[in-house]
Design a protein around this motif. Structure first.
Motif, short mmCIF file in Angstrom:
data_model
loop_
_atom_site.label_atom_id
_atom_site.label_comp_id
_atom_site.label_asym_id
_atom_site.label_seq_id
_atom_site.Cartn_x
_atom_site.Cartn_y
_atom_site.Cartn_z
N GLU A 127 0.45 8.45 -4.91
CA GLU A 127 -0.63 9.42 -4.74
C GLU A 127 -0.07 10.76 -4.27
O GLU A 127 -0.43 11.82 -4.78
N ILE A 128 0.85 10.69 -3.31
CA ILE A 128 1.46 11.93 -2.81
C ILE A 128 2.30 12.58 -3.90
O ILE A 128 2.36 13.79 -4.03
N ARG A 162 -11.59 16.04 -2.51
CA ARG A 162 -11.99 14.68 -2.14
C ARG A 162 -13.50 14.60 -2.15
O ARG A 162 -14.19 15.60 -2.01
N ALA A 172 -1.20 14.12 5.52
CA ALA A 172 -0.82 13.84 4.13
C ALA A 172 -2.04 13.71 3.23
O ALA A 172 -1.94 13.88 2.02
N GLY A 173 -3.19 13.40 3.83
CA GLY A 173 -4.38 13.20 3.03
C GLY A 173 -4.59 11.74 2.65
O GLY A 173 -5.47 11.42 1.87
N LEU A 174 -3.76 10.85 3.20
CA LEU A 174 -3.95 9.42 2.93
C LEU A 174 -5.12 8.88 3.74
O LEU A 174 -5.71 7.89 3.38
N GLU A 175 -5.41 9.54 4.85
CA GLU A 175 -6.61 9.23 5.61
C GLU A 175 -7.47 10.48 5.60
O GLU A 175 -6.96 11.59 5.60
N GLU A 176 -8.77 10.25 5.58
CA GLU A 176 -9.67 11.40 5.59
C GLU A 176 -10.03 11.74 7.03
O GLU A 176 -10.36 10.85 7.81
N ARG A 206 -0.61 10.65 8.61
CA ARG A 206 -1.27 10.23 7.38
C ARG A 206 -2.50 11.08 7.08
O ARG A 206 -2.86 11.27 5.92
N ARG A 228 0.81 -1.22 0.00
CA ARG A 228 0.00 0.00 0.00
C ARG A 228 0.84 1.26 0.00
O ARG A 228 0.45 2.28 -0.55
N ARG A 280 -19.72 9.96 -1.40
CA ARG A 280 -19.10 8.68 -1.10
C ARG A 280 -20.14 7.59 -0.90
O ARG A 280 -19.97 6.48 -1.33
N GLU A 340 0.41 4.72 -2.11
CA GLU A 340 0.28 5.98 -1.37
C GLU A 340 1.37 6.96 -1.76
O GLU A 340 1.12 8.16 -1.92
#
Lengths: 299, 360, 306
Positions: free
Chosen positions: A201-202, C31, B50-54, B47, A194, C37, A198
């Motif tokens: 994505e970044i 988003r 970073a925007g990997l988690e909302e 995270r 993952r 969603r 990720e």
């Protein structure tokens, strides 16, 4: 895998004897059922044995020369190639799309997956029989559904009409084996690290770029094996065709496996079948070796 | 100007809260380290930034722009992952260039930037290799290189040194610090290692159970912890916690009845009752010839355990019913089982309310 | 300021160009908000249900056909929901003795699986731990699986005619064992590879003989792999058609061959096809249901580890 060189000194002579003892029965059986037939077929293919005559004198390349002028043979190879080149990409694309659909969290995901396994484990012959039921022009539901969509009654002779026999075989084939692709690709996608996606994505990569540059290379080894397994099965496709059309109408859907079967067991062209068997083995060997090299699978 | 401003940030995984309302402001150019035990929510917080988690609630501003709903690629951040996240089938050059190519920068610009980053990190000779041909430290450098070519506003590091061996870790730590000074960018760094936090940070943020326990400069946290947790977490070897009673007007009484006199006024405003004395091992010395100063208690103890570390030795003894450790010069160390006198520097001790675990 | 610092500043400007947000041309992609969603999740669920229905429909149709009465089978338009749970189609198979072909399949699949598992695991152990024959022997063994059944079965048929093995249980079992061995050896080699060798070494130091190591350490450690491989082998043999078609006549006819006996030129015995197919398919479904996490590893011939 441990480097063999490091392990080598550990293997003692008595280990070796024990190992040979363990290996012997399997190797003998494989020689009996694997190697003997090849050698025998090779010998027979240089003779002239038919249903009516057992002529075991050396006939040279006569049978192999016959291959060149046998139109039915080349057509059967073409039929096999048609099924192969349509079904394989279709199964891959559909399987991949389904894997993407089920990759992320979804209510009841495990149940869906468990159910979708089922077509793949049914006997291919039974799968053919099931589609025979489904495609029956009068009592099958497929024509009924087509009728609803079409607006008027449809009488499509799926196993007889030259335009429809290939779609019929492909439907059965794709139905049975797309779940196979789906399951393997889903497992491969789940195993993609993952943090790689990720990081992409970044780094600002969109869905397609991430898929092409990150996901695809990561799942490729598994995908290649799945393609190889399915490709081999498709190259020798027999059961489904036998159950659905029997190679017909006429010889329109006769695949190489069906043709070999007809020659060997209906017409008892023993020697000529031997020659065809060797042709098939040669073609498959070239294809597999080529595929393994191209796909970078050699290990 | 603040480069990162987080307000009331919340994030749960199903019913399990990971970040429970965090407010945090990091000024531009600062090296901030998020530290805490595993499961404290520090990685989740990073995270989420970073925007990997909302985020479930609250807001995140990066560089003065609300980023709560932005995709990671639009947040102007770069990140170094714990396992480096290098693409195994790309060369070092292409790994570093990946983010630039994704942003469709012209080839010449890509080459220029990768070249500069390679020079800064000493990656020049490795550019045509593949990740599997690199050592752990080299992979780490590539991962950092991939982040710095992006030239983002905010750099995020998720325990980047935890996969390296001790010597390499010390080396990379120095390099990261140098890199921060050269780039002058804002760094946000997550670790569970308090030594890493102390040496790297301008500001340490201690997280516990999804909340900020305390934040401040490394020295601030070391000298003035506000809770028992921070006191115990920062500093190595760990702070000693010795249970005692407040004896009004006299000082503190240990469970074995021995009394520790305090400087006048030290107990002002403290109610009688149980307290914990938080005392760092370095604040316990072997008693000398001259009498102790005021605020220093001299006690006789027996050495239970001696752990030499070279120039210094950790000596443990029982005090007030608990195992207590001091750090001494190796030559001052007693023999095992020997009775010896120690001076407790109570001026530098913190007193903790055992009910609330807060420093009084 | 150092050179790197200068680079850092100019770099910021360069980075701003490709970022539309900084240039103010368009708003950066946001988003999905919670409501969107939910919609996306609902659509995915809908697609999942649709896909599953499409893939399960043929099996559903097979099942209802097996329970339909003759009138329902030959009703036009077709009946999608049979009126009653009619068992007469199965009763006919049992009355006429057709079910014995299922029993034959069971005998063949069970005994060949058992033999192939024992022999194959021995061979896999020798290949993996003693490296006999190196990688070449292993590759030769797996390549045996590549040969098309129709091609192998032809000379085997001639051999079996000479031996008098056509249409016998032992003849079929020998063939199925040999046919299954490459798969068993290949898979078990992978599972044995996963067993830490230290366990075997410590058993050896504890005084175990080689056979004891096999029975007491290797087999128990590989038991889930053994089980999964056995189930797959069973299913392969159970589902075989080509070998049985060529090499059986009357005594050991399997259920797949029996199904084809119901195909007719003009009229098909729909009820028998469906009922016999159901009888042959249900055991496979049950067998596969026991596999769980080893399913994909077995299916992909070890390309995906569980």
């Amino acid at each position: 895998m441990r480097p063999a060189a490091l392990d080598a000194p550990r293997i003692r002579a008595s280990d070796r004897r024990f190992g040979l003892l363990l290996l012997a029965p399997s190797v003998l059986l494989l020689l009996l059922v694997g190697l003997f037939p090849l050698v025998y077929t090779l010998v027979v293919s240089f003779q002239q044995i038919t249903l009516f005559e057992v002529d075991t004198s050396f006939a040279g390349l006569a049978n192999y020369r016959m291959l060149l002028s046998d139109e039915r043979l080349w057509e059967s190879l073409l039929h096999t190639a048609i099924l192969f080149s349509i079904a394989l990409p279709l199964e891959l694309a559909l399987g991949l799309a389904m894997a993407q659909l089920f990759l992320e969290r979804l209510p009841g995901r495990q149940i869906f997956i468990a159910l979708l396994v089922l077509p793949t484990v049914i006997a291919p012959l039974v799968a053919g029989a099931v589609w025979r039921l489904l495609l029956d022009h009068r009592y099958g539901p497929v024509n009924q559904i087509v009728g609803w969509l079409w607006g008027e009654e449809a009488v499509l002779l799926w196993t007889v009409n030259p335009l429809l026999v290939y779609p019929a075989i492909l439907m059965a084939e794709v139905w049975q084996w797309t779940p196979f692709m789906f399951l393997i690709l889903l497992a491969a996608l789940t195993n993609v690290d993952r943090s790689l996606t990720e990081a992409a994505e970044i780094d600002g990569a969109g869905f397609w770029l991430t898929f092409r540059k990150v996901v695809l290379p990561a799942i490729w080894p598994v995908m290649a094996v799945a393609l190889l397994i399915r490709g081999l099965d498709l190259a020798r496709i027999f059961d489904v065709v036998y159950a659905l059309t029997g190679g017909g109408p006429g010889t329109m859907t006769e695949t190489i496996s069906i043709y070999t079967y007809v020659l060997g067991f209906r017409q008892f062209e023993t020697s000529y079948t031997g020659a065809i068997a060797f042709l098939v083995i040669a073609i498959l060997t070239v294809l597999v070796v080529g595929a393994v090299k191209r796909m970078g699978l050699a290990r | 100007m603040a480069d990162l401003a987080i307000r009331a940030l919340k994030k749960s995984y199903g019913a399990t809260p990971a970040v429970r309302g965090v407010d945090l402001t990091i000024p531009a150019g600062e090296f901030a380290v998020l530290v805490g035990p595993s499961g404290c929510g520090k990685s989740t917080l990073l995270r989420t930034i970073a925007g990997l988690e909302e985020a479930d609630g609250g807001s995140i501003e990066i560089g003065g722009r609300v980023a709560t709903d932005l995709r990671p690629k639009d947040r102007d951040i770069a990140m170094v992952f714990q396992n480096y996240a290098l693409y195994p089938y790309l060369t070092v050059f292409e790994n570093v260039a990946f983010g630039l190519r994704a942003r469709k920068l012209p080839d010449a610009e890509v080459r220029k930037r990768v070249g500069r980053a390679a020079e800064m990190l000493g990656l020049g000779p490795l550019l045509e290799r593949y990740p599997r041909q690199l050592s752990g430290g080299q992979r780490q450098r590539v991962a950092i290189g991939r982040a710095i070519v992006r030239d983002a506003r905010l750099f995020l590091f998720d325990e980047p040194l935890s996969n390296l061996d001790a010597q390499l870790r010390d080396e990379m730590r120095g390099e990261l610090k140098r890199l921060h000074q050269e780039l002058g960018k804002t760094f946000m760094y997550v670790t569970h290692d308090q030594t890493e936090a102390m040496t790297l940070a301008d500001r340490i943020v201690v997280l516990k159970d999804g909340l900020i326990e305390q934040q401040g400069s490394p020295l601030d946290l070391y000298e003035r912890p506000r809770t028992r947790f921070v006191a115990g977490f920062i500093g190595s070897p760990q702070m000693n916690f010795i249970p005692a009673e407040v004896a009004p007007g006299r000082g503190l009484r240990l469970s074995d009845g021995r009394e520790l006199p305090l400087k006048a006024g030290r107990l002002a405003g403290i109610a009688p009752g149980a307290v914990l004395i938080g005392l760092r091992p370095t604040h316990i010395a072997r008693a000398g010839a001259q009498p102790p100063a005021t605020g220093v208690a001299r006690l006789s103890v027996r050495a239970d355990l001696i752990q030499p570390t070279g120039a210094r030795a950790y000596v443990s003894f029982r005090l007030g019913g608990v195992e207590t450790t001091t750090e001494l010069e190796a030559r001052e160390a007693p023999r095992l089982g020997e009775e010896f006198a120690v001076d407790l520097d109570l001026d530098r001790a913190v007193l903790i309310d055992p009910q609330t675990d807060r420093v009084i | 300021m150092t050179e790197a610092g200068v680079h850092a500043r100019t770099g910021t400007e360069a980075a701003a160009v490709p970022s539309p947000a900084a240039a103010g041309i368009e708003r950066p992609a946001r988003r999905l908000r919670p409501r969107r969603r939910t919609v996306v999740l609902a659509l995915r669920l809908l697609a999942a249900i649709l896909v599953t229905v499409v893939f399960l429909f043929p099996i559903y149709w097979l099942a209802i056909m097996a329970f339909k009465t003759a009138d329902e089978i030959f009703a036009y338009p077709p009946v999608w929901w049979p009126g009653s749970l009619n068992l007469s189609n199965f009763a006919v198979l049992f009355r006429d003795g057709d079910w014995e072909t299922v029993r034959n399949s069971l005998v063949l699949a069970t005994s060949s699986t058992a033999i192939a598992m024992v022999l194959g695991t021995f061979a896999a152990y020798a290949l993996e731990r003693f490296r006999i024959g190196g990688e070449n022997l292993a590759v030769w063994i797996i390549s045996q699986r590549m040969l098309p059944p129709v091609v192998i079965v032809f000379p085997i048929f001639l051999l079996y005619v000479a031996l008098g093995w056509v249409d016998t249980f032992h003849g079929m079992i020998v063939l199925y064992v040999a046919f299954s061995l490459p798969y068993v050896i290949w898979m078990m080699r992978g599972y044995i590879h996963d067993i830490p060798i230290e366990l075997e070494e410590s058993a050896e130091l504890d005084g175990c003989s080689r056979w004891q190591i096999l029975w007491r350490v290797v087999f128990p450690m590989a038991r889930t792999g053994l089980f999964a491989t056995a189930v797959f082998t069973f299913v392969f043999v159970w589902n075989d058609f080509v070998f049985a078609l060529v090499l059986t006549r009357t005594e050991v006819v399997t259920y797949t061959v029996q199904v084809t006996h119901y195909f007719g030129g003009q009229s098909n015995f729909w009820a028998k096809i469906a009922a016999m197919s159901m009888l042959g398919t249900l055991p496979v479904f049950f067998a596969v249901a026991t596999l769980q996490r080893y399913f994909v590893r077995g299916l992909s011939m070890g390309a995906v580890k569980g």
